[in-house]
Motif scaffolding. Sequence first.
Motif, PDB file in Angstrom:
ATOM      1  N   ILE A 269      -6.860  16.381  -2.539  1.00 51.63           N
ATOM      2  CA  ILE A 269      -5.544  16.863  -2.767  1.00 51.63           C
ATOM      3  C   ILE A 269      -4.615  15.918  -2.848  1.00 51.63           C
ATOM      4  CG2 ILE A 269      -3.816  18.629  -2.622  1.00 51.63           C
ATOM      5  CD1 ILE A 269      -5.843  20.346  -0.959  1.00 51.63           C
ATOM      6  N   GLY A 270      -3.781  15.776  -3.761  1.00 51.16           N
ATOM      7  CA  GLY A 270      -2.714  14.584  -3.899  1.00 51.16           C
ATOM      8  C   GLY A 270      -1.514  15.656  -4.262  1.00 51.16           C
ATOM      9  N   THR A 271      -0.486  15.047  -4.047  1.00 52.63           N
ATOM     10  CA  THR A 271       0.934  15.642  -4.305  1.00 52.63           C
ATOM     11  C   THR A 271       1.905  14.637  -4.901  1.00 52.63           C
ATOM     12  OG1 THR A 271       2.466  15.909  -2.504  1.00 52.63           O
ATOM     13  CG2 THR A 271       0.672  17.429  -2.413  1.00 52.63           C
ATOM     14  N   SER A 272       3.091  15.273  -5.737  1.00 54.05           N
ATOM     15  CA  SER A 272       3.962  14.109  -5.996  1.00 54.05           C
ATOM     16  C   SER A 272       5.176  14.076  -5.124  1.00 54.05           C
ATOM     17  CB  SER A 272       4.435  14.848  -7.288  1.00 54.05           C
ATOM     18  OG  SER A 272       5.367  15.813  -6.922  1.00 54.05           O
ATOM     19  N   TYR A 273       4.880  14.704  -3.623  1.00 55.38           N
ATOM     20  CA  TYR A 273       5.898  14.341  -2.780  1.00 55.38           C
ATOM     21  C   TYR A 273       5.782  12.815  -2.074  1.00 55.38           C
ATOM     22  CZ  TYR A 273       8.615  15.905   1.464  1.00 55.38           C
ATOM     23  OH  TYR A 273       9.499  15.996   2.583  1.00 55.38           O
ATOM     24  N   LYS A 274       6.989  12.255  -2.324  1.00 52.77           N
ATOM     25  CA  LYS A 274       6.909  10.725  -1.537  1.00 52.77           C
ATOM     26  C   LYS A 274       7.728  10.867  -0.182  1.00 52.77           C
ATOM     27  CE  LYS A 274       6.635   7.513  -5.248  1.00 52.77           C
ATOM     28  NZ  LYS A 274       7.528   6.557  -6.114  1.00 52.77           N
ATOM     29  N   ASN A 275       9.013  11.692  -0.340  1.00 53.06           N
ATOM     30  CA  ASN A 275       9.623  11.861   0.576  1.00 53.06           C
ATOM     31  C   ASN A 275      10.647  12.971   0.477  1.00 53.06           C
ATOM     32  OD1 ASN A 275      12.131  10.597  -0.180  1.00 53.06           O
ATOM     33  ND2 ASN A 275      11.055   8.535  -0.322  1.00 53.06           N
ATOM     34  N   TYR A 276      11.436  13.128   1.436  1.00 52.91           N
ATOM     35  CA  TYR A 276      12.445  14.341   1.110  1.00 52.91           C
ATOM     36  C   TYR A 276      13.303  14.526  -0.137  1.00 52.91           C
ATOM     37  CZ  TYR A 276      16.338  12.344   3.542  1.00 52.91           C
ATOM     38  OH  TYR A 276      17.576  11.333   3.999  1.00 52.91           O
ATOM     39  N   ARG A 277      13.415  13.083  -0.438  1.00 48.89           N
ATOM     40  CA  ARG A 277      14.599  13.079  -1.499  1.00 48.89           C
ATOM     41  C   ARG A 277      13.891  12.652  -2.684  1.00 48.89           C
ATOM     42  NH1 ARG A 277      17.858   8.257   1.406  1.00 48.89           N
ATOM     43  NH2 ARG A 277      15.481   7.790   1.370  1.00 48.89           N
ATOM     44  N   ASP A 278      12.454  12.339  -2.872  1.00 45.98           N
ATOM     45  CA  ASP A 278      11.815  11.936  -3.979  1.00 45.98           C
ATOM     46  C   ASP A 278      10.362  12.513  -4.247  1.00 45.98           C
ATOM     47  OD1 ASP A 278      10.590  10.192  -5.839  1.00 45.98           O
ATOM     48  OD2 ASP A 278      10.900   8.451  -4.964  1.00 45.98           O
ATOM     49  N   GLY A 280       8.637  12.142  -7.198  1.00 46.10           N
ATOM     50  CA  GLY A 280       8.129  11.505  -8.290  1.00 46.10           C
ATOM     51  C   GLY A 280       6.875  10.678  -8.174  1.00 46.10           C
ATOM     52  N   GLY A 281       5.946  11.264  -7.228  1.00 47.82           N
ATOM     53  CA  GLY A 281       4.648  10.742  -7.036  1.00 47.82           C
ATOM     54  C   GLY A 281       3.550  11.232  -7.946  1.00 47.82           C
ATOM     55  N   ASN A 282       2.669  10.346  -8.325  1.00 48.64           N
ATOM     56  CA  ASN A 282       1.654  10.789  -9.333  1.00 48.64           C
ATOM     57  C   ASN A 282       0.261  11.576  -8.375  1.00 48.64           C
ATOM     58  OD1 ASN A 282      -0.447  11.073 -10.901  1.00 48.64           O
ATOM     59  ND2 ASN A 282      -0.175   9.296 -12.033  1.00 48.64           N
ATOM     60  N   ALA A 283       0.745  13.013  -8.475  1.00 49.40           N
ATOM     61  CA  ALA A 283      -0.364  13.841  -7.674  1.00 49.40           C
ATOM     62  C   ALA A 283      -1.776  13.700  -8.073  1.00 49.40           C
ATOM     63  CB  ALA A 283       0.085  15.265  -7.979  1.00 49.40           C
ATOM     64  N   ALA A 284      -2.152  13.225  -9.451  1.00 51.17           N
ATOM     65  CA  ALA A 284      -3.473  13.126  -9.764  1.00 51.17           C
ATOM     66  C   ALA A 284      -3.972  12.238  -9.306  1.00 51.17           C
ATOM     67  CB  ALA A 284      -3.658  13.259 -11.380  1.00 51.17           C
ATOM     68  N   ALA A 285      -3.149  11.022  -9.577  1.00 53.06           N
ATOM     69  CA  ALA A 285      -3.887   9.657  -9.231  1.00 53.06           C
ATOM     70  C   ALA A 285      -4.127   9.510  -7.664  1.00 53.06           C
ATOM     71  CB  ALA A 285      -2.704   8.559  -9.406  1.00 53.06           C
ATOM     72  N   ARG A 286      -3.224  10.257  -6.775  1.00 50.33           N
ATOM     73  CA  ARG A 286      -3.583  10.233  -5.408  1.00 50.33           C
ATOM     74  C   ARG A 286      -4.795  11.041  -5.202  1.00 50.33           C
ATOM     75  NH1 ARG A 286       2.403  11.647  -2.700  1.00 50.33           N
ATOM     76  NH2 ARG A 286       3.217   9.531  -3.176  1.00 50.33           N
ATOM     77  N   ALA A 287      -4.922  12.007  -5.914  1.00 53.32           N
ATOM     78  CA  ALA A 287      -5.965  12.740  -5.327  1.00 53.32           C
ATOM     79  C   ALA A 287      -7.336  12.370  -5.870  1.00 53.32           C
ATOM     80  CB  ALA A 287      -6.119  14.314  -6.286  1.00 53.32           C
ATOM     81  N   GLN A 288      -7.378  11.467  -7.004  1.00 54.95           N
ATOM     82  CA  GLN A 288      -8.558  10.743  -7.828  1.00 54.95           C
ATOM     83  C   GLN A 288      -8.764   9.714  -6.709  1.00 54.95           C
ATOM     84  OE1 GLN A 288      -7.499  10.488 -11.767  1.00 54.95           O
ATOM     85  NE2 GLN A 288      -7.360  12.757 -11.729  1.00 54.95           N
ATOM     86  N   GLU A 289      -7.842   8.975  -6.118  1.00 50.87           N
ATOM     87  CA  GLU A 289      -8.228   7.734  -5.411  1.00 50.87           C
ATOM     88  C   GLU A 289      -8.884   8.158  -4.062  1.00 50.87           C
ATOM     89  OE1 GLU A 289      -5.210   4.705  -3.174  1.00 50.87           O
ATOM     90  OE2 GLU A 289      -4.552   5.381  -5.247  1.00 50.87           O
ATOM     91  N   TYR A 290      -8.276   9.104  -3.490  1.00 50.12           N
ATOM     92  CA  TYR A 290      -9.164   9.674  -2.234  1.00 50.12           C
ATOM     93  C   TYR A 290     -10.489  10.233  -2.598  1.00 50.12           C
ATOM     94  CZ  TYR A 290      -4.281   9.659  -0.089  1.00 50.12           C
ATOM     95  OH  TYR A 290      -3.139   9.473   0.592  1.00 50.12           O
ATOM     96  N   LEU A 291     -10.694  10.795  -3.638  1.00 52.52           N
ATOM     97  CA  LEU A 291     -11.983  11.204  -4.152  1.00 52.52           C
ATOM     98  C   LEU A 291     -12.763  10.230  -4.169  1.00 52.52           C
ATOM     99  CD1 LEU A 291     -13.461  14.143  -4.451  1.00 52.52           C
ATOM    100  CD2 LEU A 291     -13.093  13.677  -6.999  1.00 52.52           C
ATOM    101  N   GLN A 292     -12.568   9.121  -5.042  1.00 52.09           N
ATOM    102  CA  GLN A 292     -13.441   8.273  -5.673  1.00 52.09           C
ATOM    103  C   GLN A 292     -13.800   7.334  -4.300  1.00 52.09           C
ATOM    104  OE1 GLN A 292     -14.210   8.264  -8.764  1.00 52.09           O
ATOM    105  NE2 GLN A 292     -15.739   6.901  -7.934  1.00 52.09           N
TER     106      GLN A 292
END
Length: 780
Positions: A269-278, A280-292
């Motif tokens: 699982i990836g999310t777009s949460y970078k920190n409490y103010r931002d 703008g992360g790429n949820a799909a890229a994070r999820a795929q990176e861990y999965l791969q």
Amino acid sequence: MQRRGFLKAGLGAVVALAGGGGEMSVQGRAAAPESALSLWYRRPARGWLEALPVGNGRLAAMVFGGVETERLQLDEGTVWAGGPYTPANPQGLAALPEIRRLVFEGRWDEAQRLVDARFLGIPAPELQYQTVGNLTLNFPVPDAVSGYRRELDLDTAIARVEYAAAGVRHVREVFASAPDQVIVMRLTADRPGQVSFTAAFDSPQRTTTETPHPDTLALNGVSGDAQGIAGAVKFQALARAVPEGGQVHAENGSLTVTGANAVTLLISIGTSYKNYRDVGGNAAARAQEYLQAAANKHYDGLRRAHVADHQRLFHRVEIDLGRSDAMRLPTDERVAAFKDGNDPQLAALHFQYGRYLLISCSRPGGQPATLQGLWNDSLNPPWGSKYTVNINTEMNYWPAAPAGLVECYAPLFAMLADLSEAGRVTAQVQYGAGGWVCHHNTDGWRGTAPVDFALSGMWPTGGAWLCKSLWDHYEFTRDKNALQAHYPIMKGAAQFFLDTLVEEPTHHWLVTNPSVSPENSHHPGANICAGPTMDMQILRDLFDACAEASETLGMDAEFRAQVKAARARLAPMQVGHLGQLQEWLEDWDAEAPEQHHRHVSHLYGLFPSAQITRRGTPRLFAAARKSLETRGDESTGWAMAWRINLWARLEDGDHAYKLVQMLLTPDRTAPNLFDLHPPFQIDGNFGYTSGVCEMLLQSHAGELHLLPALPSAWPSGSVRGLRARGGFEVGMAWQGGRLTQAVLLSHAGRPCKVRLGEQVVEFPTQAGRRYRLDGALRRV
Ligand code: FUC
């Protein structure tokens, strides 16, 4: 009821194993697992509080273990409703002088109404932690199963399901890997080609599903809107089946495996949460990176890395409080029987469960443990599953240092760094003050303004209390580099109070105003007040920590002089006309409407603080005991857990144990050993683990006090790896209620003073050396 019938019937009984409402014949009763550190059951989970939690500090799953269906209820720690917001109320500053005047004049109702109208955050409620959804596996339905067993082994942090159907033994293992950042399920059978299922995601969130690959499912979603703030955390959950033999096929949001010998199912699982103010992360890229990355490893490698990582932390502490036949029973039956039975190992298992849960929900890089840790199946959990910082979040971290898990503090400290920024705005806008403030709650967006309503929200001391954990970290580790990094946070918290404390008219003491003694009324309907005892105790600790830290770090002499001067003028602890420790500036306790209130805020001075000690402040110690007796034992789960720690500090092991017994009942402990407020709140689990530490070892009064509150129910036992202030690691064994030996490992080379009852010995130590003592504290 059903279970009891089944147990009596023995072989060939029928129980509902299907989970989907059907009945299935079950042959043969599974025996207890080999590992004594297992929670285990002879039936699948019928509800969420029977399911078993796994987590890696970021990802979490509740494992239901059905035969027809397996449900993994999934969470990711950054899925919070809404998005970044700044709650400071611009009307607050102008209202503050009037609020203060009304409080000092005893016009509490008017003061509270003014807070409600002009001083609460915007929005007044904070935002909630939310679930991701579920991954459900449907299996071919067998006619009958035998030897069904479901377990969670705390030693390996692996949930396991096993049973036989049509002559084939099926095993499922599930874990959440911190090194590989995926949840892994392994399905095997002892005959080839016997693993088949269809899997699909579902979620109460706004989601869509897709099948990006013939072996992969995806769930795309966004967190919910809340309080007029649009849901802004995008998430993607991926599930990939890696079969050995057989076929895999994904289509229309479902994934089918047929005739495999074994399958490794990877969930990322990836999310777009970078920190409490931002966000703008790429949820799909994070999820795929861990999965791969995980997909490139074999199951055995993933499992080995997971177990090694978990055991690096988990193995630091071992405990033995005695063993009995009760160990052969399933865990929920042990909870039901604990209060009248002889089952000391359940108390030890529950202690280790607290450590397991902290390792599983609070790891560097993740979010701190919420009211439910990481485990939440709802979009709207009780109290938003937020961070209530007038006790609950602090309690979550009480065992971190003494139970050998200082690394687990990391997300809390990262949140404190956030709060020291976010709370600066609230301090400035609502109080015209420097430094930072956090009132009685915070959330994934680091809200710091007064929340909900004046009765509970108008409490400015939450951030200051959280800072105690920074100082505890130093006292337990003597790590000066960490102290250096944490010092600005503590200093900012103190600065806020230097700027906002006011003189009360009678004695000219410095006090907080407005404030409350968390959630308790001093008069019917009136909580707001000036200078509640707890605030003064928390500020004494904060000012002391700042003064000592600045001295240790050789900086800020002027600031140090300021906090020392302010400390000397704080309202003192007072003993009231009933001999009780006063909860408020005035002697109001006897008339307060809720004599058995769950919060025991003024006893902060006894625990977790050390301002009240048996030998240092005997009069206050007696008063604290009187207050605790008046409050009584029966309460919510977390409140009873706090009382265990308090009775341990009062050195009354049997009373502490009475509360252990009251906590370990089905009313306060769910079948999966989650603590019940009720509802489920994880603070009680952590408060319990801390309580057992306090019963066996205390170090708050400048000495290592061995077995200060050993109950008669644990006459013989041993413990290894508990931590004490001054950088010590402590092992002990006892028999017949008496210490037989102790081993102290000095990590920091500090002088050591050891107490056993009224006997005290002192000796210098060298860093890295072990010191052995016999039952009379003689060096051996
Ligand atoms: C505090 C307690 C409640 C509950 C809530 C989450 O407000 O008074 O009992 O635990 O936190």
